[in-house]
Motif scaffolding. Structure first.
Motif, PDB file in Angstrom:
ATOM      1  N   LEU B  36      -2.618  27.176  -5.021  1.00  0.00           N
ATOM      2  CA  LEU B  36      -3.195  27.556  -3.731  1.00  0.00           C
ATOM      3  C   LEU B  36      -3.639  29.015  -3.782  1.00  0.00           C
ATOM      4  O   LEU B  36      -2.953  29.858  -4.349  1.00  0.00           O
ATOM      5  N   GLY B  37      -4.790  29.280  -3.201  1.00  0.00           N
ATOM      6  CA  GLY B  37      -5.250  30.666  -3.134  1.00  0.00           C
ATOM      7  C   GLY B  37      -6.630  30.736  -2.540  1.00  0.00           C
ATOM      8  O   GLY B  37      -7.320  29.725  -2.452  1.00  0.00           O
ATOM      9  N   PRO B  38      -7.038  31.931  -2.128  1.00  0.00           N
ATOM     10  CA  PRO B  38      -8.403  32.087  -1.608  1.00  0.00           C
ATOM     11  C   PRO B  38      -9.406  31.959  -2.750  1.00  0.00           C
ATOM     12  O   PRO B  38      -9.013  31.954  -3.920  1.00  0.00           O
ATOM     13  N   SER B  39     -10.702  31.857  -2.423  1.00  0.00           N
ATOM     14  CA  SER B  39     -11.670  31.727  -3.497  1.00  0.00           C
ATOM     15  C   SER B  39     -11.702  33.006  -4.320  1.00  0.00           C
ATOM     16  O   SER B  39     -11.566  34.111  -3.783  1.00  0.00           O
ATOM     17  N   GLY B  40     -11.818  32.839  -5.618  1.00  0.00           N
ATOM     18  CA  GLY B  40     -11.812  33.982  -6.513  1.00  0.00           C
ATOM     19  C   GLY B  40     -10.418  34.455  -6.881  1.00  0.00           C
ATOM     20  O   GLY B  40     -10.254  35.508  -7.477  1.00  0.00           O
ATOM     21  N   SER B  41      -9.393  33.661  -6.546  1.00  0.00           N
ATOM     22  CA  SER B  41      -8.032  34.106  -6.825  1.00  0.00           C
ATOM     23  C   SER B  41      -7.567  33.673  -8.209  1.00  0.00           C
ATOM     24  O   SER B  41      -6.510  34.080  -8.660  1.00  0.00           O
ATOM     25  N   GLY B  42      -8.351  32.833  -8.887  1.00  0.00           N
ATOM     26  CA  GLY B  42      -7.985  32.440 -10.244  1.00  0.00           C
ATOM     27  C   GLY B  42      -7.408  31.044 -10.358  1.00  0.00           C
ATOM     28  O   GLY B  42      -7.114  30.586 -11.442  1.00  0.00           O
ATOM     29  N   LYS B  43      -7.267  30.339  -9.232  1.00  0.00           N
ATOM     30  CA  LYS B  43      -6.641  29.018  -9.294  1.00  0.00           C
ATOM     31  C   LYS B  43      -7.495  28.004 -10.044  1.00  0.00           C
ATOM     32  O   LYS B  43      -6.995  27.240 -10.867  1.00  0.00           O
ATOM     33  N   THR B  44      -8.819  28.030  -9.785  1.00  0.00           N
ATOM     34  CA  THR B  44      -9.694  27.094 -10.489  1.00  0.00           C
ATOM     35  C   THR B  44      -9.795  27.445 -11.966  1.00  0.00           C
ATOM     36  O   THR B  44      -9.812  26.554 -12.821  1.00  0.00           O
ATOM     37  N   THR B  45      -9.821  28.739 -12.281  1.00  0.00           N
ATOM     38  CA  THR B  45      -9.857  29.144 -13.691  1.00  0.00           C
ATOM     39  C   THR B  45      -8.607  28.650 -14.411  1.00  0.00           C
ATOM     40  O   THR B  45      -8.666  28.208 -15.558  1.00  0.00           O
ATOM     41  N   CYS B  46      -7.471  28.695 -13.712  1.00  0.00           N
ATOM     42  CA  CYS B  46      -6.231  28.178 -14.289  1.00  0.00           C
ATOM     43  C   CYS B  46      -6.363  26.703 -14.643  1.00  0.00           C
ATOM     44  O   CYS B  46      -5.980  26.261 -15.724  1.00  0.00           O
ATOM     45  N   LEU B  47      -6.953  25.946 -13.708  1.00  0.00           N
ATOM     46  CA  LEU B  47      -7.142  24.515 -13.935  1.00  0.00           C
ATOM     47  C   LEU B  47      -8.063  24.284 -15.133  1.00  0.00           C
ATOM     48  O   LEU B  47      -7.820  23.419 -15.978  1.00  0.00           O
ATOM     49  N   ARG B  48      -9.118  25.098 -15.201  1.00  0.00           N
ATOM     50  CA  ARG B  48     -10.087  24.947 -16.295  1.00  0.00           C
ATOM     51  C   ARG B  48      -9.477  25.359 -17.637  1.00  0.00           C
ATOM     52  O   ARG B  48      -9.881  24.855 -18.681  1.00  0.00           O
ATOM     53  N   LEU B  49      -8.487  26.240 -17.583  1.00  0.00           N
ATOM     54  CA  LEU B  49      -7.779  26.597 -18.806  1.00  0.00           C
ATOM     55  C   LEU B  49      -6.929  25.422 -19.289  1.00  0.00           C
ATOM     56  O   LEU B  49      -6.827  25.163 -20.481  1.00  0.00           O
ATOM     57  N   SER B 200       1.398  20.106   2.760  1.00  0.00           N
ATOM     58  CA  SER B 200       1.701  18.712   3.048  1.00  0.00           C
ATOM     59  C   SER B 200       1.757  17.873   1.778  1.00  0.00           C
ATOM     60  O   SER B 200       2.412  16.844   1.747  1.00  0.00           O
ATOM     61  N   MET B 201       1.070  18.299   0.709  1.00  0.00           N
ATOM     62  CA  MET B 201       1.013  17.444  -0.473  1.00  0.00           C
ATOM     63  C   MET B 201       1.932  17.878  -1.602  1.00  0.00           C
ATOM     64  O   MET B 201       2.439  17.052  -2.357  1.00  0.00           O
ATOM     65  N   GLY B 202       2.124  19.161  -1.766  1.00  0.00           N
ATOM     66  CA  GLY B 202       2.768  19.642  -2.977  1.00  0.00           C
ATOM     67  C   GLY B 202       4.267  19.418  -3.042  1.00  0.00           C
ATOM     68  O   GLY B 202       4.965  19.537  -2.035  1.00  0.00           O
ATOM     69  N   ASP B 203       4.783  19.078  -4.250  1.00  0.00           N
ATOM     70  CA  ASP B 203       6.222  19.181  -4.496  1.00  0.00           C
ATOM     71  C   ASP B 203       6.565  20.653  -4.658  1.00  0.00           C
ATOM     72  O   ASP B 203       7.568  21.130  -4.176  1.00  0.00           O
ATOM     73  N   ARG B 204       5.660  21.337  -5.393  1.00  0.00           N
ATOM     74  CA  ARG B 204       5.789  22.787  -5.512  1.00  0.00           C
ATOM     75  C   ARG B 204       4.398  23.397  -5.368  1.00  0.00           C
ATOM     76  O   ARG B 204       3.402  22.761  -5.675  1.00  0.00           O
ATOM     77  N   VAL B 205       4.365  24.630  -4.900  1.00  0.00           N
ATOM     78  CA  VAL B 205       3.106  25.315  -4.660  1.00  0.00           C
ATOM     79  C   VAL B 205       3.136  26.663  -5.384  1.00  0.00           C
ATOM     80  O   VAL B 205       4.152  27.358  -5.343  1.00  0.00           O
ATOM     81  N   ALA B 206       2.056  26.988  -6.082  1.00  0.00           N
ATOM     82  CA  ALA B 206       1.910  28.329  -6.642  1.00  0.00           C
ATOM     83  C   ALA B 206       0.820  29.032  -5.857  1.00  0.00           C
ATOM     84  O   ALA B 206      -0.289  28.527  -5.741  1.00  0.00           O
ATOM     85  N   VAL B 207       1.151  30.185  -5.277  1.00  0.00           N
ATOM     86  CA  VAL B 207       0.171  30.922  -4.475  1.00  0.00           C
ATOM     87  C   VAL B 207      -0.455  32.005  -5.337  1.00  0.00           C
ATOM     88  O   VAL B 207       0.247  32.829  -5.921  1.00  0.00           O
ATOM     89  N   ARG B 212      -3.258  36.618 -10.163  1.00  0.00           N
ATOM     90  CA  ARG B 212      -1.822  36.584 -10.422  1.00  0.00           C
ATOM     91  C   ARG B 212      -1.132  35.610  -9.486  1.00  0.00           C
ATOM     92  O   ARG B 212      -1.603  35.368  -8.382  1.00  0.00           O
ATOM     93  N   ILE B 213       0.004  35.085  -9.967  1.00  0.00           N
ATOM     94  CA  ILE B 213       0.796  34.207  -9.106  1.00  0.00           C
ATOM     95  C   ILE B 213       1.699  35.071  -8.241  1.00  0.00           C
ATOM     96  O   ILE B 213       2.458  35.899  -8.757  1.00  0.00           O
ATOM     97  N   GLN B 214       1.571  34.901  -6.931  1.00  0.00           N
ATOM     98  CA  GLN B 214       2.389  35.684  -6.014  1.00  0.00           C
ATOM     99  C   GLN B 214       3.759  35.043  -5.815  1.00  0.00           C
ATOM    100  O   GLN B 214       4.757  35.733  -5.685  1.00  0.00           O
ATOM    101  N   GLN B 215       3.762  33.720  -5.778  1.00  0.00           N
ATOM    102  CA  GLN B 215       5.028  33.023  -5.547  1.00  0.00           C
ATOM    103  C   GLN B 215       4.894  31.575  -5.975  1.00  0.00           C
ATOM    104  O   GLN B 215       3.839  30.963  -5.782  1.00  0.00           O
ATOM    105  N   VAL B 216       5.959  31.041  -6.571  1.00  0.00           N
ATOM    106  CA  VAL B 216       6.010  29.612  -6.866  1.00  0.00           C
ATOM    107  C   VAL B 216       7.228  29.045  -6.178  1.00  0.00           C
ATOM    108  O   VAL B 216       8.311  29.616  -6.280  1.00  0.00           O
ATOM    109  N   GLY B 217       7.055  27.955  -5.477  1.00  0.00           N
ATOM    110  CA  GLY B 217       8.220  27.371  -4.831  1.00  0.00           C
ATOM    111  C   GLY B 217       7.848  26.130  -4.057  1.00  0.00           C
ATOM    112  O   GLY B 217       6.687  25.708  -4.053  1.00  0.00           O
TER     113      GLY B 217
END
Lengths: 267, 329
Positions: B36-49, B200-207, B212-217
Motif C-alpha cells: 500500500l502506498g501513494p503513487s510513486g511510493s515504489g509499491k508497483t516497482t516492488c511488484l515488478r521486481l 479489508s483484503m490483506g492478511d498483512r499490509v506493507a505501507v 521505503r517500507i514505513q510499516q509492515v503489519g
C-alpha cells in the motif's frame, strides 16, 4: 444540422473529382489510339496493336524489371530498418531519441532533388560507381520513412504490458516476438511496405541522380515522351504503372482501416 | 517454512530517483499480502521486481528460497495480473488464457480443457470464443485473472487490478479475490493505493513511502498502531499530533496518532475553534484549530454538529492516543 448536401456543393464535388481523374482516363484512352505521332483528340481510330508492340519492346521489359527489383529490395531494407528503428524509439528512452525520430522522417520532408544531389555527391566522394544498388539506396531513404511511421504508430497504440504479459506467462524473447509482437504489427508493416513499394516504383527525381545509365520505368517513360515514335506505347505502360502502384495502396488502405481497436486494448 | 518472497536490501534506482530504496521484506506462502502506498511510493516497482520486469540496482530476491535476482520473467514461478489487463488483442479469450500453456508446449486439447476450467473458475464459462474487445472491464479483469491462474503460479501478483472498475464491481471483486486466494492457498501480492481496499483484503499490509517500507503489519496494526506519522496520515487519514503537543498532554516527547472517529466533543484536554465542515453522508467531518494544530473530528450521523466558528472542547477515551515512539520524523 442539415445532413443533405446542397446542389451547389454536389456540383463542386463532382467537378473536383472530374478535374482530378479525367486526365488519367485520357491516358487510358490514348493507349488505344491509332495515331502514333501526336496526341490527337478525338482519337482518329481505336486499336489494340500497342499492347502487342509494347510486349515486344525489350527496353520496356528491362525498365520494368529494374523498377520491380529496386522497389522490392528497397522495401525489404525499409521493412527491416524502419521496424527496428520504430521499436527502439517507441520502447526505450535514451538521449537523442526525439532527434533520431526527426532524422528518420526528414528524407520525406526534404525535396527529392536535395536527397538526390546529396546522395550523388556522397557516392562520388566515396567513389561508388552507379548501379542498381545506388538506386536502391536512394529509394530506401524515403521508403524507411513510411515503414517507420506505420510501425511507430502501431507501437504507440500497442500496450507495452503485452510484451511483459507474454514473458510473464513463460514466453522467451523470440516466442514473444513471434506470438505477440508480429501478429500485432503485421498489418501495419504490410501497409507500410506496400506504400514504400508504390513510392519507389514511380520515383523519378532521386533516381535521376543515382541511376547512372540505367532506366527505371518512370525514367523510361519520361525519355519516351520526347521521342515522337510509337507514342501510345508509353500510355500502355502508364496503365500498367497505375495498376501496379494503385492496387498496393488500395490494399494498404483496407488493411489498416478499422484496426484502431486491435492494438493496445487496455481499459 | 520458507518464505514465498524474500527481499534483502533491495533497491531499484532510476537515475537519481530511488523508486525502491533498500527494502527488506518477507512474504509468507499462502498469505494475502498488500503493498500500500501513494503513487510513486515504489509499491508497483516492488511488484515488478518480483515479476522480473525490473532488475534491482542492489540487493537480492529469493522466491521460495531460490535466488531469483537475475532470473528473467519467464523463469519465475509467479504470474501477474496487469493494471491494464494486457490481454492479447489478436487472440480470443480462450487463446489468451491458454497462451502460457501454448508457449510451454501443451497439446491443443489439454490446453483447451485447462483454459475452459480456468474460465469457469472466474465465472466466465462460454466466453472463450469472444475477443477481449467485446468484453466489459470487469470481464477483462477476470480473463486476466484466469490467464495468470491457469499457469498454477506459487505467487500471484496483482498490480492495482481493481483500479479501473466502478465502486460496486470493485467491492464485489474484492470479496471474490479474497475467497479465491483462500481456496487456492497460494500467496497473493496485491498492489493498491486505496487504504480501504488494503485493510479489508490483506492478511498483512506493507505501507510504502518514497521507496521505503514505513510499516509492515496486520491491518489492525497499521490502522490502530501506526509506527510513523506517514502511516497514521495515509492509512485512514489520522490526526498526527506534534511531539510538543503530546508532551503537554501526556508528558512524552514523541508524535502521536489520534483517529478522527475517536475524538469526542464536549469534555477533554484540548480546546479549539471549528473552521471547516464537510458532510460525508454517514458522518460529518469538522476541522478544529487548536492553537495552530488542526484536528479532524468525525461526528457520526445523529450526533450534534457544532457550527463554523464555535469554540469546542475535545476529548477521547484512554488508549485512543497512539504514541509513535519509533518515529524519527
Amino acid at each position: 444540422m442539415n445532413s443533405k448536401a446542397s446542389l451547389g456543393l454536389k456540383i463542386a464535388a463532382i467537378g473536383g473529382l472530374l478535374f482530378l481523374h479525367l486526365p488519367i482516363l485520357l491516358i487510358f484512352v490514348y493507349a488505344f489510339t491509332t495515331e502514333d505521332k501526336s496526341y490527337q483528340w478525338p482519337p482518329p481510330g481505336l486499336t489494340f496493336q500497342w499492347f502487342e508492340v509494347t510486349w515486344n519492346r525489350p527496353d520496356v521489359w528491362q525498365a520494368l524489371g529494374l523498377s520491380l527489383r529496386v522497389a522490392c529490395v528497397s522495401t525489404l531494407i525499409a521493412l527491416v530498418l524502419g521496424t527496428l528503428c520504430a521499436a527502439a524509439v517507441a520502447r526505450s528512452r535514451f538521449f537523442g531519441r526525439e532527434a533520431i525520430s526527426l532524422l528518420v522522417i526528414l528524407p520525406i520532408a526534404l525535396p527529392g532533388i536535395i536527397t538526390g544531389i546529396s546522395l550523388r555527391s556522397a557516392f562520388n566522394i566515396a567513389d561508388i560507381p552507379f548501379s542498381t544498388w545506388t538506386i536502391i539506396l536512394g529509394h530506401a531513404t524515403f521508403c524507411i520513412v513510411v515503414v517507420y511511421n506505420n510501425a511507430a504508430a502501431r507501437f504507440r497504440r500497442t500496450s507495452a504490458s503485452l510484451i511483459e504479459a507474454s514473458m510473464d506467462l513463460g514466453a522467451t524473447y523470440w516466442q514473444t516476438l513471434r506470438f505477440v509482437i508480429m501478429p500485432n504489427i503485421a498489418t501495419a508493416l504490410l501497409a507500410g511496405g506496400m506504400l514504400a513499394f508504390a513510392l519507389s516504383f514511380d520515383e523519378v527525381i532521386v533516381t535521376t541522380f543515382t541511376a547512372g545509365q540505367q532506366q527505371t520505368l518512370p525514367i523510361w517513360m519520361l525519355e519516351e515522351l520526347v521521342r515522337p515514335r510509337q507514342r501510345p506505347v508509353t500510355n500502355v505502360v502508364a496503365m500498367v504503372v497505375v495498376l501496379v502502384t494503385f492496387l498496393p495502396i488500395l490494399a494498404a488502405y483496407y488493411l489498416t482501416r478499422g484496426t484502431d481497436t486491435v492494438a493496445g486494448q487496455g481499459k | 517454512m520458507t518464505a514465498a518472497i524474500s527481499f534483502k536490501g533491495l533497491s531499484r534506482h532510476f537515475g537519481d530517483v530511488r523508486a525502491v530504496d533498500s527494502v527488506d521484506l518477507e512474504i509468507g506462502a499462502g498469505e494475502f499480502f498488500v503493498l500500500l502506498g501513494p503513487s510513486g511510493s515504489g509499491k508497483t516497482t516492488c511488484l515488478r521486481l518480483i515479476a522480473g520486469f525490473e532488475r534491482p540496482t542492489a540487493g537480492r530476491i529469493w522466491i521460495f528460497g531460490e535466488d531469483a535476482t537475475a532470473a528473467p520473467p519467464y523463469r519465475r514461478p509467479v504470474n501477474t495480473v496487469f493494471q491494464d489487463y494486457a490481454l492479447f488483442p489478436h487472440l480470443n479469450v480462450r487463446d489468451n488464457v491458454a497462451y502460457g500453456l501454448m508457449v510451454r508446449g501443451d497439446a491443443k486439447a489439454a490446453r483447451r480443457k485447462s483454459a475452459d476450467e480456468a474460465l469457469a473458475l472466474v465465472a466466465l464459462d462460454g466466453f472463450g470464443d469472444r475477443k477481449p474487445s467485446e468484453l466489459s472491464g470487469g470481464q477483462r479483469q477476470r480473463v486476466a485473472l484466469a490467464r495468470a491462474l491457469v499457469m498454477q503460479p506459487k505467487v500471484l501478483l496483482l498490480d492495482e487490478p481493481l483500479g479501473a472498475l466502478d465502486l460496486k464491481l470493485r467491492e464485489q471483486m474484492q470479496g471474490e479475490l479474497k475467497t479465491l486466494q483462500r481456496q487456492l492457498g497460494i500467496a497473493f501480492v496485491f498492489v493498491t493505493h486505496d487504504q480501504g481496499e488494503a485493510l479489508s483484503m490483506g492478511d498483512r499490509v506493507a505501507v510504502f513511502d518514497k521507496g521505503r517500507i514505513q510499516q509492515v503489519g496486520s491491518p489492525e496494526d497499521v490502522y490502530d498502531r501506526p509506527e510513523t506519522p506517514f502511516v497514521a496520515d495515509f492509512v485512514g487519514a489520522s490526526n498526527v499530533l506534534s511531539a510538543d503537543m503530546v508532551h503537554d498532554l501526556v508528558g512524552r516527547n514523541a508524535p502521536a496518532s489520534l483517529r478522527p472517529e475517536a475524538i469526542r466533543i464536549g469534555f477533554g484536554p484540548l480546546a479549539g475553534v471549528v473552521h471547516a465542515r464537510a458532510f460525508l453522508g454517514s458522518a460529518t467531518r469538522i476541522e478544529v484549530d487548536c492553537d495552530g494544530q488542526k484536528l479532524k473530528v468525525l461526528i457520526p450521523k445523529g450526533g450534534e454538529v457544532p457550527q463554523m466558528g464555535d469554540s469546542v472542547t475535545l476529548g477521547w477515551s484512554e488508549g485512543a492516543l497512539h504514541i509513535m515512539d519509533s518515529a524519527n520524523g
